[in-house]
Scaffold this motif. Structure first.
Motif, short mmCIF file in Angstrom:
data_model
loop_
_atom_site.label_atom_id
_atom_site.label_comp_id
_atom_site.label_asym_id
_atom_site.label_seq_id
_atom_site.Cartn_x
_atom_site.Cartn_y
_atom_site.Cartn_z
N ARG A 79 63.24 69.75 15.39
CA ARG A 79 63.42 68.11 15.53
C ARG A 79 64.22 67.50 15.55
O ARG A 79 64.03 66.39 16.23
N ARG A 80 65.55 67.52 15.43
CA ARG A 80 66.55 67.05 15.44
C ARG A 80 67.09 67.57 17.36
O ARG A 80 67.52 66.48 17.48
N ARG A 91 64.21 67.33 19.64
CA ARG A 91 63.45 65.90 19.63
C ARG A 91 63.44 64.96 19.78
O ARG A 91 63.91 63.71 20.49
N GLU A 92 64.50 64.52 19.20
CA GLU A 92 65.00 63.66 18.36
C GLU A 92 66.35 62.74 19.32
O GLU A 92 66.31 61.70 19.59
N ALA A 94 65.29 62.03 22.76
CA ALA A 94 64.42 60.71 22.56
C ALA A 94 65.60 60.22 22.68
O ALA A 94 65.22 58.60 23.39
N CYS A 95 66.43 59.85 21.69
CA CYS A 95 67.68 58.95 21.54
C CYS A 95 68.35 59.21 23.35
O CYS A 95 68.53 57.33 24.31
N GLU A 107 70.79 54.96 14.27
CA GLU A 107 69.86 56.05 13.70
C GLU A 107 70.19 56.52 12.46
O GLU A 107 69.54 57.00 11.98
N LEU A 152 71.87 59.74 12.80
CA LEU A 152 70.75 61.23 12.92
C LEU A 152 72.51 61.66 13.34
O LEU A 152 72.52 62.57 13.15
#
Length: 92
Positions: free
Chosen positions: A28-29, A31-32, A35-36, A90, A92
């Motif tokens: 998940r991280r 993919r994030e 995306a960033c 964000e 992260l």
């Protein structure tokens, strides 16, 4: 790096690890993060993707994009700075 620093020799392993244990969380991280990277302006996103995800060097990227290697290095540095700011926003 943890092994090299004497000041961190006595840190418990659970505290020293910053990587999530769960594979789903890691994915998940990832993919994030991607995306960033893709949210950045194209000239920075392309260089970051080619360097970190595809593993190309500065000269190879310069040849692909038909720009000098120094320009690739500059875009890489500026892209990293923008990515860092975006990630801090964000959280992260």
């Amino acid at each position: 790096d943890l092994r090299r620093r004497k000041s961190r020799l006595n840190v418990p392993l659970d505290e020293a690890r910053a990587v999530p244990d769960d594979a789903a969380e890691t994915e998940r991280r990832g993919r994030e993060m991607l995306a960033c990277v893709r949210a950045l302006p194209e000239k920075y996103a392309v260089v970051l993707h080619l360097h970190y995800y595809e593993g190309y060097g500065l000269r190879e990227i310069g040849d692909m994009l038909q720009v000098p290697a120094a320009t690739v290095g500059t875009r890489l540095a500026r892209g990293r700075a923008r990515l860092k700011a975006l990630l801090e926003e964000e959280s992260l």
